[in-house]
Design a protein around this motif. Structure first.
Motif, PDB file in Angstrom:
ATOM      1  N   VAL A 106      33.392 -36.120 -33.928  1.00 43.67           N
ATOM      2  CA  VAL A 106      32.059 -35.597 -33.634  1.00 43.67           C
ATOM      3  C   VAL A 106      32.042 -34.083 -33.842  1.00 43.67           C
ATOM      4  O   VAL A 106      31.122 -33.527 -34.460  1.00 43.67           O
ATOM      5  CB  VAL A 106      31.652 -35.940 -32.190  1.00 43.67           C
ATOM      6  CG1 VAL A 106      30.330 -35.254 -31.836  1.00 43.67           C
ATOM      7  CG2 VAL A 106      31.531 -37.453 -32.010  1.00 43.67           C
ATOM      8  N   PHE A 107      33.071 -33.422 -33.340  1.00 41.59           N
ATOM      9  CA  PHE A 107      33.167 -31.966 -33.465  1.00 41.59           C
ATOM     10  C   PHE A 107      33.231 -31.548 -34.934  1.00 41.59           C
ATOM     11  O   PHE A 107      32.574 -30.592 -35.357  1.00 41.59           O
ATOM     12  CB  PHE A 107      34.397 -31.481 -32.709  1.00 41.59           C
ATOM     13  CG  PHE A 107      34.485 -29.992 -32.548  1.00 41.59           C
ATOM     14  CD1 PHE A 107      33.561 -29.304 -31.767  1.00 41.59           C
ATOM     15  CD2 PHE A 107      35.498 -29.267 -33.165  1.00 41.59           C
ATOM     16  CE1 PHE A 107      33.646 -27.924 -31.606  1.00 41.59           C
ATOM     17  CE2 PHE A 107      35.584 -27.892 -33.016  1.00 41.59           C
ATOM     18  CZ  PHE A 107      34.663 -27.216 -32.237  1.00 41.59           C
ATOM     19  N   ALA A 108      34.001 -32.294 -35.725  1.00 46.28           N
ATOM     20  CA  ALA A 108      34.146 -31.965 -37.144  1.00 46.28           C
ATOM     21  C   ALA A 108      32.828 -32.120 -37.893  1.00 46.28           C
ATOM     22  O   ALA A 108      32.449 -31.257 -38.700  1.00 46.28           O
ATOM     23  CB  ALA A 108      35.229 -32.835 -37.778  1.00 46.28           C
ATOM     24  N   VAL A 109      32.116 -33.220 -37.639  1.00 43.08           N
ATOM     25  CA  VAL A 109      30.845 -33.469 -38.323  1.00 43.08           C
ATOM     26  C   VAL A 109      29.818 -32.400 -37.970  1.00 43.08           C
ATOM     27  O   VAL A 109      28.950 -32.061 -38.778  1.00 43.08           O
ATOM     28  CB  VAL A 109      30.322 -34.882 -37.970  1.00 43.08           C
ATOM     29  CG1 VAL A 109      28.859 -35.042 -38.364  1.00 43.08           C
ATOM     30  CG2 VAL A 109      31.154 -35.946 -38.677  1.00 43.08           C
ATOM     31  N   SER A 110      29.919 -31.847 -36.756  1.00 41.09           N
ATOM     32  CA  SER A 110      28.963 -30.821 -36.325  1.00 41.09           C
ATOM     33  C   SER A 110      29.260 -29.452 -36.936  1.00 41.09           C
ATOM     34  O   SER A 110      28.559 -28.483 -36.642  1.00 41.09           O
ATOM     35  CB  SER A 110      28.986 -30.695 -34.798  1.00 41.09           C
ATOM     36  OG  SER A 110      30.141 -30.000 -34.358  1.00 41.09           O
ATOM     37  N   GLY A 111      30.291 -29.375 -37.769  1.00 45.09           N
ATOM     38  CA  GLY A 111      30.704 -28.068 -38.287  1.00 45.09           C
ATOM     39  C   GLY A 111      31.418 -27.250 -37.231  1.00 45.09           C
ATOM     40  O   GLY A 111      31.343 -26.024 -37.214  1.00 45.09           O
ATOM     41  N   ASP A 112      32.113 -27.968 -36.345  1.00 43.76           N
ATOM     42  CA  ASP A 112      32.869 -27.345 -35.243  1.00 43.76           C
ATOM     43  C   ASP A 112      31.959 -26.567 -34.292  1.00 43.76           C
ATOM     44  O   ASP A 112      32.345 -25.539 -33.741  1.00 43.76           O
ATOM     45  CB  ASP A 112      33.968 -26.418 -35.773  1.00 43.76           C
ATOM     46  CG  ASP A 112      35.008 -27.153 -36.608  1.00 43.76           C
ATOM     47  OD1 ASP A 112      35.069 -28.390 -36.524  1.00 43.76           O
ATOM     48  OD2 ASP A 112      35.747 -26.485 -37.345  1.00 43.76           O
ATOM     49  N   THR A 113      30.743 -27.074 -34.084  1.00 44.92           N
ATOM     50  CA  THR A 113      29.786 -26.369 -33.226  1.00 44.92           C
ATOM     51  C   THR A 113      29.391 -27.159 -31.984  1.00 44.92           C
ATOM     52  O   THR A 113      28.824 -26.581 -31.058  1.00 44.92           O
ATOM     53  CB  THR A 113      28.500 -26.044 -33.997  1.00 44.92           C
ATOM     54  OG1 THR A 113      27.875 -27.267 -34.405  1.00 44.92           O
ATOM     55  CG2 THR A 113      28.799 -25.189 -35.222  1.00 44.92           C
ATOM     56  N   ALA A 114      29.651 -28.458 -31.959  1.00 45.10           N
ATOM     57  CA  ALA A 114      29.216 -29.286 -30.834  1.00 45.10           C
ATOM     58  C   ALA A 114      29.930 -28.875 -29.556  1.00 45.10           C
ATOM     59  O   ALA A 114      31.112 -28.536 -29.560  1.00 45.10           O
ATOM     60  CB  ALA A 114      29.491 -30.759 -31.128  1.00 45.10           C
ATOM     61  N   VAL A 115      29.191 -28.914 -28.449  1.00 47.14           N
ATOM     62  CA  VAL A 115      29.772 -28.720 -27.126  1.00 47.14           C
ATOM     63  C   VAL A 115      29.876 -30.097 -26.491  1.00 47.14           C
ATOM     64  O   VAL A 115      28.861 -30.705 -26.135  1.00 47.14           O
ATOM     65  CB  VAL A 115      28.895 -27.787 -26.269  1.00 47.14           C
ATOM     66  CG1 VAL A 115      29.496 -27.635 -24.866  1.00 47.14           C
ATOM     67  CG2 VAL A 115      28.739 -26.433 -26.940  1.00 47.14           C
ATOM     68  N   MET A 116      31.095 -30.626 -26.385  1.00 47.63           N
ATOM     69  CA  MET A 116      31.290 -31.985 -25.906  1.00 47.63           C
ATOM     70  C   MET A 116      31.063 -32.058 -24.392  1.00 47.63           C
ATOM     71  O   MET A 116      31.419 -31.144 -23.652  1.00 47.63           O
ATOM     72  CB  MET A 116      32.689 -32.485 -26.263  1.00 47.63           C
ATOM     73  CG  MET A 116      33.063 -32.301 -27.742  1.00 47.63           C
ATOM     74  SD  MET A 116      31.856 -32.974 -28.922  1.00 47.63           S
ATOM     75  CE  MET A 116      31.943 -34.733 -28.513  1.00 47.63           C
ATOM     76  N   LEU A 117      30.460 -33.178 -23.946  1.00 45.44           N
ATOM     77  CA  LEU A 117      30.029 -33.297 -22.557  1.00 45.44           C
ATOM     78  C   LEU A 117      30.555 -34.559 -21.882  1.00 45.44           C
ATOM     79  O   LEU A 117      30.729 -35.592 -22.524  1.00 45.44           O
ATOM     80  CB  LEU A 117      28.498 -33.342 -22.487  1.00 45.44           C
ATOM     81  CG  LEU A 117      27.716 -32.174 -23.081  1.00 45.44           C
ATOM     82  CD1 LEU A 117      26.232 -32.477 -23.021  1.00 45.44           C
ATOM     83  CD2 LEU A 117      28.028 -30.891 -22.330  1.00 45.44           C
ATOM     84  N   THR A 118      30.774 -34.444 -20.573  1.00 43.54           N
ATOM     85  CA  THR A 118      31.037 -35.599 -19.708  1.00 43.54           C
ATOM     86  C   THR A 118      30.167 -35.454 -18.453  1.00 43.54           C
ATOM     87  O   THR A 118      30.605 -35.768 -17.345  1.00 43.54           O
ATOM     88  CB  THR A 118      32.526 -35.696 -19.322  1.00 43.54           C
ATOM     89  OG1 THR A 118      32.925 -34.467 -18.691  1.00 43.54           O
ATOM     90  CG2 THR A 118      33.404 -35.954 -20.535  1.00 43.54           C
ATOM     91  N   THR A 119      28.961 -35.004 -18.638  1.00 40.07           N
ATOM     92  CA  THR A 119      28.041 -34.742 -17.533  1.00 40.07           C
ATOM     93  C   THR A 119      27.788 -36.010 -16.718  1.00 40.07           C
ATOM     94  O   THR A 119      27.536 -37.071 -17.292  1.00 40.07           O
ATOM     95  CB  THR A 119      26.695 -34.234 -18.093  1.00 40.07           C
ATOM     96  OG1 THR A 119      26.952 -33.148 -18.986  1.00 40.07           O
ATOM     97  CG2 THR A 119      25.770 -33.794 -16.984  1.00 40.07           C
ATOM     98  N   PRO A 120      27.838 -35.939 -15.392  1.00 41.77           N
ATOM     99  CA  PRO A 120      27.558 -37.123 -14.571  1.00 41.77           C
ATOM    100  C   PRO A 120      26.186 -37.714 -14.874  1.00 41.77           C
ATOM    101  O   PRO A 120      25.213 -36.977 -15.090  1.00 41.77           O
ATOM    102  CB  PRO A 120      27.625 -36.585 -13.137  1.00 41.77           C
ATOM    103  CG  PRO A 120      28.516 -35.384 -13.232  1.00 41.77           C
ATOM    104  CD  PRO A 120      28.218 -34.771 -14.576  1.00 41.77           C
TER     105      PRO A 120
END
Length: 297
Positions: free
Chosen positions: A264-278
């Motif tokens: 996911v991070f790679a496809v976003s151009g290394d821009t995605a902020v990954m989340l595990t928000t409740p």
């Protein structure tokens, strides 16, 4: 590349895509255990991480069938109608707009990532080069349009009479005080509009499909800003399936499989902020946004 933090203009909102292949799965029974694949509605099924995710789910005994949609407006109605069992393509603000417009009650069951939104141009290499009277394209759906307009205002291209919020629309543009004209297009068409406009706000999904590189953007917002939470992307189910154990397991697999996260991070151009928000925070955010939408009517 010119980047500015624009989400400070947004009001602080508390943080608040699969129907079960078997009706009545809300009791937590193992959806798909009878051999039926769980259908997930997505935009961009060809992204490599989806194959990794499908394999990771299979390793946990869950068969997935990805259902690819070309346009955002198609996905939630398909979920509501039972054509898919879950979807994963939208952020909280988009779901809020959909639920209010359709009187539906689709529910977030897990977070995925926040993606920056970006301004691209095939004519200019800097926002400063854009000429007065030029036309800039933005997505036509309410939530993404508001986000795009706030970005354009932060870059000095337009002025918004409401100051810039997650509810801003083209009607809020002060044309006399703005440098550019703005046209709204269906989100999937903004990338193909580049030869015809000075610049366009293009969602991450469609930028990648069009072969655009994120580093080529001439302006972006800041996905790491705490006020960006309404733009947290989410897995969404029908309300009656929100506690389904298998659907929740699929969220867990997405969040905890490093190869999926890396993809996911790679496809976003290394821009995605990954989340595990409740989930409770996602629900709270959704409810808050929907309440504000109702109050504004």
């Amino acid at each position: 590349m010119k980047k500015k933090n624009i989400l400070a203009a947004l009001a602080v909102i508390p943080l608040v895509a699969l129907l079960s292949g078997c009706a009545g799965a809300s009791d937590g029974a193992a959806t798909g255990a009878d051999g039926d694949a769980i259908k997930i509605g997505v935009v961009g099924a060809s992204d490599p991480y989806w194959a990794v995710y499908t394999e990771a789910a299979a390793a946990e005994g869950i068969e997935i069938e990805l259902v690819d949609f070309a346009q955002y407006p198609q996905v939630n109605p398909a979920l509501a109608a039972g054509e898919v069992d879950l979807n994963q393509f939208q952020h909280i603000a988009y779901l809020a707009e959909y639920n209010e417009a359709s009187s539906d009650n689709l529910a977030p069951i897990g977070a995925t990532a926040i993606y920056p939104i970006a301004l691209y141009s095939s004519e200019y290499s800097s926002v400063d080069d854009i000429v007065k009277g030029d036309t800039v394209a933005v997505p036509d759906d309410d939530s993404n349009q508001a986000r795009a307009l706030v970005l354009l205002q932060s870059e000095g291209l337009i002025e918004l009479t409401d100051g810039g919020t997650i509810y801003s629309s083209i009607d809020d543009i002060d044309e006399a005080a703005s440098k550019v004209k703005v046209t709204a297009l269906e989100a999937s068409l903004t990338a193909s509009s580049l030869p015809d406009v000075a610049a366009a706000i293009i969602n991450n999904d469609f930028a990648e499909k069009a072969g655009l590189k994120f580093e080529d953007a001439i302006a972006t917002d800041d996905a790491t800003d705490s006020k960006a939470l309404p733009y947290a992307n989410i897995f969404v189910a029908r309300d009656e399936d929100k506690n389904n154990e298998t659907l929740l397991k699929l969220v867990e697999i997405y969040q905890n499989t490093q190869a999926v996260q890396d993809g996911v991070f790679a496809v976003s151009g290394d821009t995605a902020v990954m989340l595990t928000t409740p989930v409770a925070d996602l629900v709270e955010s959704l409810a808050g946004i929907q309440a504000e939408i109702k109050a504004a009517k």
